[in-house]
Design an enzyme around this catalytic site. Structure first.
Site, PDB file in Angstrom:
ATOM      1  N   HIS A  99       0.840  -1.197   0.000  1.00 31.89           N
ATOM      2  CA  HIS A  99       0.000   0.000   0.000  1.00 31.89           C
ATOM      3  C   HIS A  99       0.876   1.248   0.000  1.00 31.89           C
ATOM      4  O   HIS A  99       1.943   1.269   0.634  1.00 31.89           O
ATOM      5  CB  HIS A  99      -0.896   0.031   1.235  1.00 31.89           C
ATOM      6  N   GLU A 116      -1.933  -0.159   8.209  1.00 26.71           N
ATOM      7  CA  GLU A 116      -2.968  -1.030   8.766  1.00 26.71           C
ATOM      8  C   GLU A 116      -2.396  -1.910   9.875  1.00 26.71           C
ATOM      9  O   GLU A 116      -1.177  -2.006  10.043  1.00 26.71           O
ATOM     10  CB  GLU A 116      -3.585  -1.903   7.675  1.00 26.71           C
ATOM     11  N   HIS A 174       3.283  -7.501   1.859  1.00 22.99           N
ATOM     12  CA  HIS A 174       2.549  -8.349   2.790  1.00 22.99           C
ATOM     13  C   HIS A 174       1.509  -9.184   2.059  1.00 22.99           C
ATOM     14  O   HIS A 174       1.127  -8.881   0.924  1.00 22.99           O
ATOM     15  CB  HIS A 174       1.871  -7.499   3.867  1.00 22.99           C
ATOM     16  N   ARG A 194      -1.059  -4.854  -6.286  1.00 25.14           N
ATOM     17  CA  ARG A 194      -0.702  -6.268  -6.340  1.00 25.14           C
ATOM     18  C   ARG A 194       0.589  -6.446  -7.120  1.00 25.14           C
ATOM     19  O   ARG A 194       0.784  -5.835  -8.175  1.00 25.14           O
ATOM     20  CB  ARG A 194      -1.786  -7.079  -7.050  1.00 25.14           C
TER      21      ARG A 194
END
Length: 320
Positions: A99, A116, A174, A194
């Protein structure tokens, strides 16, 4: 002013499973549920008030009616509501992804970046996830490994167990592994790049899109120094054990393990969010009370005041 029970928008991504329907009471005609967005003001899926005088309003519509003070003064500096909370059921591996941070995401995507935190609710024996890289890479090697499908060789795999906590700053490579159910507390963003997806096809029968150029721009290519685990030690409060899971400018979250009666205050600084992971009990405030159970999500407006929780349950309590 009273607590609001929320109805979550649901996502049927191809890697999802059936536990959120079967075990957490998510009612839907979808065949599978990968994610339920338990607290969301994001345009891609907004929480809806489930019952009471404001039933049917989205959370942003509720704030439009009663004023943004329901979010609290700590939210005022942000352009958008800062937090998003999900339950995620990974029946299959998620894509390896990254991200962007705020600067990059605001420039390229028109929204905040995404830091996150994952709280492992359950995991099948032997489950693992990807948390960064296992050695320092050059940008050229990273690009080459994406191109020749050897990226997994340099990913850092971590075995997981219920209760584990992973703080994932923007820029961290991740992936959630198969057989893991997590609660995710994150920035209010849906920007995901991605870089590897196991050759899977989307609903259109074509390989799912990769975002290699943007991932090369934002991925941190050295091993993480931050170790998995909660940010604080369990603390005994009357009627519960409370553990600080993690904190950032965008969210602060605690695990509550209650066995009795415990009280907190939602002051003017921030709303409180309650996400019930296990058990059942009662939520009471000045003016009312209601039952709470596994799978419920509640928004407690800033300025609600003192509220009391009674019962035997595990929940995530979040605020800004």
């Amino acid at each position: 002013m009273e607590p609001l029970k929320l109805k979550a928008p649901l996502k049927d991504y191809l890697w999802g499973g059936h536990r959120l329907k079967r075990e957490y009471g998510k009612e839907t005609d979808l065949e599978k549920v990968a994610e339920s967005w338990e607290l969301s003001c994001h345009k891609d899926g907004m929480s809806v008030i489930a019952d009471g005088p404001c039933a049917g309003l989205t959370l942003p519509e509720y704030a439009g009616r009663y004023g943004k003070s329901v979010f609290g003064s700590h939210c005022a500096p942000f352009r958008d509501f800062p937090m998003l909370i999900k339950l995620i059921d990974a029946e299959q591996n998620l894509s390896v992804q990254v991200h962007p941070d705020n600067d990059y995401a605001l420039r390229e995507e028109g929204e905040y970046g995404k830091t996150e935190m994952w709280v492992v609710v359950d995991a099948r024996e032997g489950a693992s996830l990807i948390y960064g890289v296992n050695r320092t890479l050059t940008r050229e090697e990273f690009a080459s490994r994406i191109q020749n499908n050897t990226l997994l060789e340099v990913c850092n795999y971590v075995p997981v167990h219920p209760g584990d906590v992973f703080f994932i700053e923007a820029g961290t490579l991740h992936a959630i592994g198969a057989g893991i159910l997590i609660a995710e507390i994150q920035q209010n963003s849906n920007s995901t790049y991605r870089v590897y997806d196991y050759g899977r096809l989307g609903a259109d029968g074509k390989p799912r899109q990769l975002h290699i150029k943007k991932a090369l721009d934002v991925t941190r290519l050295s091993p993480l120094t931050r170790k998995p685990g909660p940010a604080g030690q369990p603390e005994q409060v009357k009627g519960a054990v409370r553990t600080l899971l993690g904190s950032s400018a965008y969210f602060t979250a605690y695990r509550l393990e209650a066995d009795g009666s415990v009280s907190f205050e939602a002051g003017g600084e921030s709303f409180h969010s309650l996400l019930m992971l296990q058990g059942e009990g009662t939520l009471a405030w000045n003016g009312g009370s209601r039952a709470i159970q596994k799978g419920d999500s509640f928004f407690l407006p800033a300025g609600l005041g003192v509220y009391r929780l009674e019962g035997r349950f595990t929940a995530i309590q979040s605020m800004v």
